[in-house]
Design an enzyme around this catalytic site. Structure first.
Site, PDB file in Angstrom:
ATOM      1  N   SER A 139       8.101  -2.238  -9.272  1.00  8.36           N
ATOM      2  CA  SER A 139       9.127  -1.830  -8.321  1.00  8.36           C
ATOM      3  C   SER A 139      10.234  -2.869  -8.299  1.00  8.36           C
ATOM      4  O   SER A 139      10.014  -4.032  -8.674  1.00  8.36           O
ATOM      5  CB  SER A 139       8.510  -1.709  -6.925  1.00  8.36           C
ATOM      6  N   TYR A 152       3.840  -4.924   0.349  1.00  5.02           N
ATOM      7  CA  TYR A 152       4.092  -4.140  -0.863  1.00  5.02           C
ATOM      8  C   TYR A 152       4.695  -5.044  -1.935  1.00  5.02           C
ATOM      9  O   TYR A 152       4.256  -5.034  -3.093  1.00  5.02           O
ATOM     10  CB  TYR A 152       5.037  -2.981  -0.535  1.00  5.02           C
TER      11      TYR A 152
END
Length: 278
Positions: A139, A152
């Site tokens: 990501s 995250y």
């Protein structure tokens, strides 16, 4: 002969789009799902589009489930898949003070340790054949950490490091390893995370509202853009180490070149975190 690609977390969002895209482009897709119901829906959707794919039940947080799934895949493929796309992931958003240890552990269990389990299980077959591809779904959050998404990012930062290590350890084995680094994508994962970004009685309540407005201010691309990046990584003779996808991925790379104090100031100003709070 079709090349077999296993995709984890394939029943929604990026995983679903990738499974359908690869099936449409001649790959033998084995899509993993956590329930038979979800598996059936994906199989039916592929059939409606004139494509065929197989499904296997898998919970990446359960070591026995991973072992059983890979054993079933090995039987279907005569020794294991040519490629693995580690896509399964979750988000438990919130400020550091608002995310419980249980929720933090769940993120790392899926986004990091689940990836490691599946990769470890498919590597022997790839090494034996002298070829294969490992695609890790990272990501833009694995390049730069933003407020309210710390755990995250922690998992994705760790995934980036682990993947760099793996790629170097596999040099000369014929197994290629790539990272996909999407920015914000229009998926149920993102919309669900935004909906949950509102713990009751949080001191960050106003900043959470601003964060939601910032994220939703521009229409994010669909998961098909990420699926195409995965396909490029699988079809390239020599795949790149990293594939950035979207505006945020570009900005995240640029932010790494800027002094941290300037990045801190920009983020805190945007969310109005500079004022003193008790």
């Amino acid at each position: 002969m079709k090349k077999t690609v296993v995709i984890t977390g394939a029943t929604s969002g990026i995983g679903r789009a990738t499974a359908l895209d690869l099936a449409a482009h001649g790959f033998h897709v084995i899509a993993t799902a956590r329930t038979t119901e979800k598996a059936g829906k994906l199989t039916a959707e592929a059939a409606e589009r004139g494509h065929t794919l197989r499904t296997v039940l898998l919970d990446v947080t359960d070591p026995r489930s991973c072992q059983d799934a890979v054993a079933e895949i090995d039987e279907q493929t005569d020794g294991g898949p040519w490629a693995l796309v580690n896509n399964a992931g979750i988000v438990n958003p919130g400020a550091f003070e608002d995310v419980s240890e249980t929720d933090a552990r769940a993120v790392l269990e899926v986004n990091l340790l689940g990836v490691a389990r599946m990769t470890r299980l498919v590597l022997p077959g790839m090494r034996q054949r002298g070829e294969g591809r490992i695609i890790q779904m990272s990501s833009a959050g694995g390049l730069i950490a933003v407020p309210f998404n710390g755990w995250y990012s922690a998992g994705k930062f760790a995934l980036e490091a682990l993947t760099d290590t793996l790629r170097r350890e596999l040099a000369g084995s014929g197994v290629r390893v790539s990272l996909i680094e999407p920015g914000t994508v229009d998926t149920p994962l993102v919309s669900g995370a935004l909906a949950r970004l509102a713990p009751p009685d949080s001191r960050y309540e106003a900043a959470y509202d601003r964060a939601r407005r910032i994220v939703t201010a521009r229409k994010p691309p669909g998961p098909e853009t990420v699926a195409r990046a995965v396909r490029r990584a699988l079809t390239a003779r020599v795949p790149r180490r990293r594939y950035g996808v979207g505006y945020e991925a570009v900005m995240a790379r640029a932010a790494r070149l800027i002094p941290p104090a300037a990045v801190d100031f920009a983020m805190c100003t945007a969310l109005r975190l500079n004022g003193r709070r008790r």
